[in-house]
Design an enzyme around this catalytic site. Sequence first.
Site, PDB file in Angstrom:
ATOM      1  N   CYS A   1     -11.231   3.137  -0.394  1.00 22.09           N
ATOM      2  CA  CYS A   1      -9.653   3.353  -0.137  1.00 22.09           C
ATOM      3  C   CYS A   1      -9.298   2.630   1.049  1.00 22.09           C
ATOM      4  O   CYS A   1     -10.062   2.612   2.070  1.00 22.09           O
ATOM      5  CB  CYS A   1      -9.665   5.054  -0.035  1.00 22.09           C
ATOM      6  N   THR A   2      -8.359   2.069   1.103  1.00 28.09           N
ATOM      7  CA  THR A   2      -7.917   1.007   2.312  1.00 28.09           C
ATOM      8  C   THR A   2      -7.716   1.915   3.275  1.00 28.09           C
ATOM      9  O   THR A   2      -7.372   1.168   4.743  1.00 28.09           O
ATOM     10  CB  THR A   2      -6.803   0.030   1.920  1.00 28.09           C
ATOM     11  N   HIS A   3      -7.087   3.173   3.317  1.00 28.57           N
ATOM     12  CA  HIS A   3      -7.057   3.926   4.412  1.00 28.57           C
ATOM     13  C   HIS A   3      -8.309   4.266   5.350  1.00 28.57           C
ATOM     14  O   HIS A   3      -8.187   4.557   6.474  1.00 28.57           O
ATOM     15  CB  HIS A   3      -6.595   5.265   4.035  1.00 28.57           C
TER      16      HIS A   3
ATOM     17  N   ASP B   1       0.911  -1.442   0.031  1.00 26.25           N
ATOM     18  CA  ASP B   1       0.087   0.129   0.102  1.00 26.25           C
ATOM     19  C   ASP B   1       0.972   1.284   0.165  1.00 26.25           C
ATOM     20  O   ASP B   1       1.992   1.214   0.298  1.00 26.25           O
ATOM     21  CB  ASP B   1      -0.986   0.006   1.231  1.00 26.25           C
ATOM     22  N   SER B   2       0.237   2.204  -0.205  1.00 26.87           N
ATOM     23  CA  SER B   2       0.835   3.611  -0.148  1.00 26.87           C
ATOM     24  C   SER B   2       1.466   3.889   1.083  1.00 26.87           C
ATOM     25  O   SER B   2       2.215   4.903   1.554  1.00 26.87           O
ATOM     26  CB  SER B   2       0.281   4.627  -0.897  1.00 26.87           C
TER      27      SER B   2
ATOM     28  N   CYS C   1      -4.566  -1.457  -1.991  1.00 29.03           N
ATOM     29  CA  CYS C   1      -4.542  -0.128  -2.469  1.00 29.03           C
ATOM     30  C   CYS C   1      -5.437   0.002  -3.605  1.00 29.03           C
ATOM     31  O   CYS C   1      -5.059  -0.287  -4.769  1.00 29.03           O
ATOM     32  CB  CYS C   1      -2.850   0.536  -2.630  1.00 29.03           C
ATOM     33  N   ASN C   2      -6.784   0.794  -3.473  1.00 24.89           N
ATOM     34  CA  ASN C   2      -7.485   1.119  -4.434  1.00 24.89           C
ATOM     35  C   ASN C   2      -6.924   1.886  -5.636  1.00 24.89           C
ATOM     36  O   ASN C   2      -6.951   1.639  -6.881  1.00 24.89           O
ATOM     37  CB  ASN C   2      -8.666   1.897  -4.223  1.00 24.89           C
ATOM     38  N   THR C   3      -6.082   2.878  -5.117  1.00 25.19           N
ATOM     39  CA  THR C   3      -5.377   3.897  -6.090  1.00 25.19           C
ATOM     40  C   THR C   3      -4.420   3.062  -6.897  1.00 25.19           C
ATOM     41  O   THR C   3      -4.517   3.493  -8.313  1.00 25.19           O
ATOM     42  CB  THR C   3      -4.848   5.213  -5.364  1.00 25.19           C
TER      43      THR C   3
ATOM     44  N   TYR D   1      -0.981   8.653  -2.406  1.00 21.01           N
ATOM     45  CA  TYR D   1      -0.778   8.522  -3.981  1.00 21.01           C
ATOM     46  C   TYR D   1      -2.097   8.985  -4.640  1.00 21.01           C
ATOM     47  O   TYR D   1      -2.191   9.150  -5.829  1.00 21.01           O
ATOM     48  CB  TYR D   1      -0.952   6.894  -4.315  1.00 21.01           C
ATOM     49  N   GLY D   2      -3.271   9.265  -4.002  1.00 21.22           N
ATOM     50  CA  GLY D   2      -4.374   9.454  -4.288  1.00 21.22           C
ATOM     51  C   GLY D   2      -4.550  10.787  -5.192  1.00 21.22           C
ATOM     52  O   GLY D   2      -5.564  10.945  -6.175  1.00 21.22           O
TER      53      GLY D   2
ATOM     54  N   GLU E   1      -2.576   9.265   7.659  1.00 25.17           N
ATOM     55  CA  GLU E   1      -1.335   9.075   7.616  1.00 25.17           C
ATOM     56  C   GLU E   1      -0.470  10.145   8.364  1.00 25.17           C
ATOM     57  O   GLU E   1       0.379  10.059   9.102  1.00 25.17           O
ATOM     58  CB  GLU E   1      -0.414   9.591   6.206  1.00 25.17           C
TER      59      GLU E   1
HETATM   60  N1  DGL Z   1      -4.958   3.211   0.610  1.00 22.51           N
HETATM   61  C1  DGL Z   1      -4.720   3.710  -0.703  1.00 22.51           C
HETATM   62  C2  DGL Z   1      -6.092   3.366  -1.479  1.00 22.51           C
HETATM   63  O1  DGL Z   1      -6.831   2.347  -1.366  1.00 22.51           O
HETATM   64  C3  DGL Z   1      -4.086   5.023  -1.251  1.00 22.51           C
HETATM   65  C4  DGL Z   1      -4.387   6.308  -0.653  1.00 22.51           C
HETATM   66  C5  DGL Z   1      -3.167   7.134  -0.963  1.00 22.51           C
HETATM   67  O2  DGL Z   1      -2.106   7.244  -0.964  1.00 22.51           O
HETATM   68  O3  DGL Z   1      -3.885   8.347  -1.596  1.00 22.51           O
HETATM   69  O4  DGL Z   1      -6.422   4.291  -2.418  1.00 22.51           O
END
Ligand code: DGL
Length: 282
Positions: free
Chosen positions: A198-200, A16-17, A79-81, A48-49, A164
Site C-alpha cells: 500500500c503506497t500509504h 492515488d486515493s 495505489c495498490n487498491t 479506498y481500501g 490520512e
Molecule cells: N494508497 C493506496 C494503496 O496503495 C490506497 C489506500 C486507501 O485509500 O485505502 O492501496
Amino acid sequence: MNRPLPFTPGPIGVFDSGFGGLTVLREIRALLPEYDYLFLGDNARAPYGTRSFDVVYHYTLQGVMALFRRGCQLVILACNTASAKALRSIQQHDLPRLDPRRRVLGVIRPTAEVSGRLTRSRHVGILATPGTVASQSYDLEIRKLFPDITVTGEPCPMWVPLVENFEYDRPGADYFVRQSVGRLLQRDPQIDLMILGCTHFPFLLPKIRQAVPQGVTVIAQGEYVARSLEDYLRRHPEMDALCTRGATCRYLTTEDPERFDETARFFMGDDVQSDHIDPEET
Ligand code: DGL
C-alpha cells in the site's frame, strides 16, 4: 461532458486515493527528474481500501479521466487498491473506447517482480489494505513468477486512516503497527520479506521497522515502480515522446489544498501549491 481528450505531449499522471502516491512520486522524480508530473490525490474519498470493487473502479476511472483531460497520456496508478481492483478493467474496457494510444500502469506487477530475489526462506508477507489482500493480486502475480514462494497477506485497515489523519508518527500508531505485523508473523513465522503493498504505508516505515524482528526485510515499492517506469519508457519510445520534459511537478487534490500542501511539502521536501478539483467532475 464529452469534450475530446487532448492528444498532445503532456505530464506523466500519478494517481492515488490520497497521500500514499506521494511515496511513489518521490522515487519516480528522484530517478526521472527531467519529466513533468501531475499528481492527483482523491483525499476527499480516501480511504479506498475498504470500499467495494465497483466503487474503487468508478473513483479510479474518474481520477484517470481528470488526468487525461489535463493532458496526461500516461498515468501511473500509484495505489495498490486501485491497481488491484480497477487497472484491468480500465486497460481492457475503458482505454480501447477512450483512446487506445493512452496507457495506465499499476504498481503491483513491478513489486511482485522483485520479490523473488529478496527472500531466502521463500515465505513472503504482504501488508496491504483489506481490498488489496482480498483481491489476492499479490498472491497471483508473485506465484505466476515464482511458484515456489508462499504468500500471506495481512489486511491493515487502520494504517491508511492513520496516514490520512496525520497520526502516522504519533505514539498511538505503534499499537496498530505492532498488531498487524504480529498477526502476519503468527500466521507464517517463516516470512523473511514483508512487502508494503500500500503506497500509504511508507509513512509508517520507521514504526514498521521497529516492529519486525531481525532478519525480516521490509520493502516499500516506490523505487521498484520508478525503475519499472524508466524501463517502460525506454521500451516504448512512442510513449516517451508523449511525455514532456520540463522538470515540473503540479498537484491536484479533491480535498482542501492547504491541508494537502502541508503534508505534501513535508513529504516531498519541495514547495507544493496544489489546486482543488471536484472528484465528480467527470
Ligand atoms: N494508497 C493506496 C494503496 O496503495 C490506497 C489506500 C486507501 O485509500 O485505502 O492501496
